[in-house]
Motif scaffolding. Structure first.
Motif, PDB file in Angstrom:
ATOM      1  N   ILE A  85       0.857  -1.189   0.000  1.00  0.00           N
ATOM      2  CA  ILE A  85       0.000   0.000   0.000  1.00  0.00           C
ATOM      3  C   ILE A  85       0.886   1.229   0.000  1.00  0.00           C
ATOM      4  N   CYS A  97      -3.017   6.886  -0.582  1.00  0.00           N
ATOM      5  CA  CYS A  97      -4.308   6.458  -0.040  1.00  0.00           C
ATOM      6  C   CYS A  97      -5.188   7.668   0.303  1.00  0.00           C
ATOM      7  N   GLN A 104     -12.568   1.263   0.839  1.00  0.00           N
ATOM      8  CA  GLN A 104     -13.059   0.221  -0.056  1.00  0.00           C
ATOM      9  C   GLN A 104     -12.285  -1.085   0.131  1.00  0.00           C
ATOM     10  N   CYS A 105     -10.998  -0.988   0.396  1.00  0.00           N
ATOM     11  CA  CYS A 105     -10.197  -2.196   0.597  1.00  0.00           C
ATOM     12  C   CYS A 105     -10.661  -2.952   1.843  1.00  0.00           C
ATOM     13  N   ALA A 108      -5.228   3.444   4.896  1.00  0.00           N
ATOM     14  CA  ALA A 108      -5.198   1.982   4.884  1.00  0.00           C
ATOM     15  C   ALA A 108      -3.882   1.444   5.437  1.00  0.00           C
ATOM     16  N   ALA A 121     -10.032  -5.659  -4.259  1.00  0.00           N
ATOM     17  CA  ALA A 121      -9.720  -4.499  -3.424  1.00  0.00           C
ATOM     18  C   ALA A 121      -8.792  -3.535  -4.159  1.00  0.00           C
ATOM     19  N   CYS A 130      -9.908   0.424  -5.445  1.00  0.00           N
ATOM     20  CA  CYS A 130      -9.237   1.521  -4.734  1.00  0.00           C
ATOM     21  C   CYS A 130      -9.261   2.775  -5.619  1.00  0.00           C
ATOM     22  N   GLN A 148      -5.801   4.048  -6.413  1.00  0.00           N
ATOM     23  CA  GLN A 148      -4.883   3.049  -6.931  1.00  0.00           C
ATOM     24  C   GLN A 148      -3.630   2.936  -6.045  1.00  0.00           C
ATOM     25  N   ILE A 172      -3.050   0.447  -3.923  1.00  0.00           N
ATOM     26  CA  ILE A 172      -2.709  -0.950  -3.629  1.00  0.00           C
ATOM     27  C   ILE A 172      -2.005  -1.544  -4.818  1.00  0.00           C
TER      28      ILE A 172
END
Length: 64
Positions: free
Chosen positions: A5, A10, A15-16, A33, A51, A55, A58, A60
């Motif tokens: 991550i 973030c 959402q994750c 996150a 997940a 995101c 983006q 992750i």
């Protein structure tokens, strides 16, 4: 699979966490996150990919 991550990217949408709460969580102070498990079991791969896909920032990245 290794999960990473970018906490600077973030946007704390969560959402994750909604997609894979056993792998992701959010910091209480700002909602960013955090990973609970950076090498989740293979049977969680589909949810982890989902997940990453949902995101909005983006943040992750997956290494397979």
């Amino acid at each position: 699979m290794k999960v990473l991550i970018d906490q600077d990217t973030c946007v704390a949408s969560g959402q994750c966490v909604l997609t894979a709460a056993d792998v992701f969580d959010q910091r209480d102070e700002d909602g960013t996150a955090v990973l609970l498990d950076d090498t989740p079991p293979a049977d969680r791969a589909e949810d982890i990919r989902r997940a990453a896909a949902v995101c909005p920032a983006q943040a992750i990245r997956l290494e397979e």
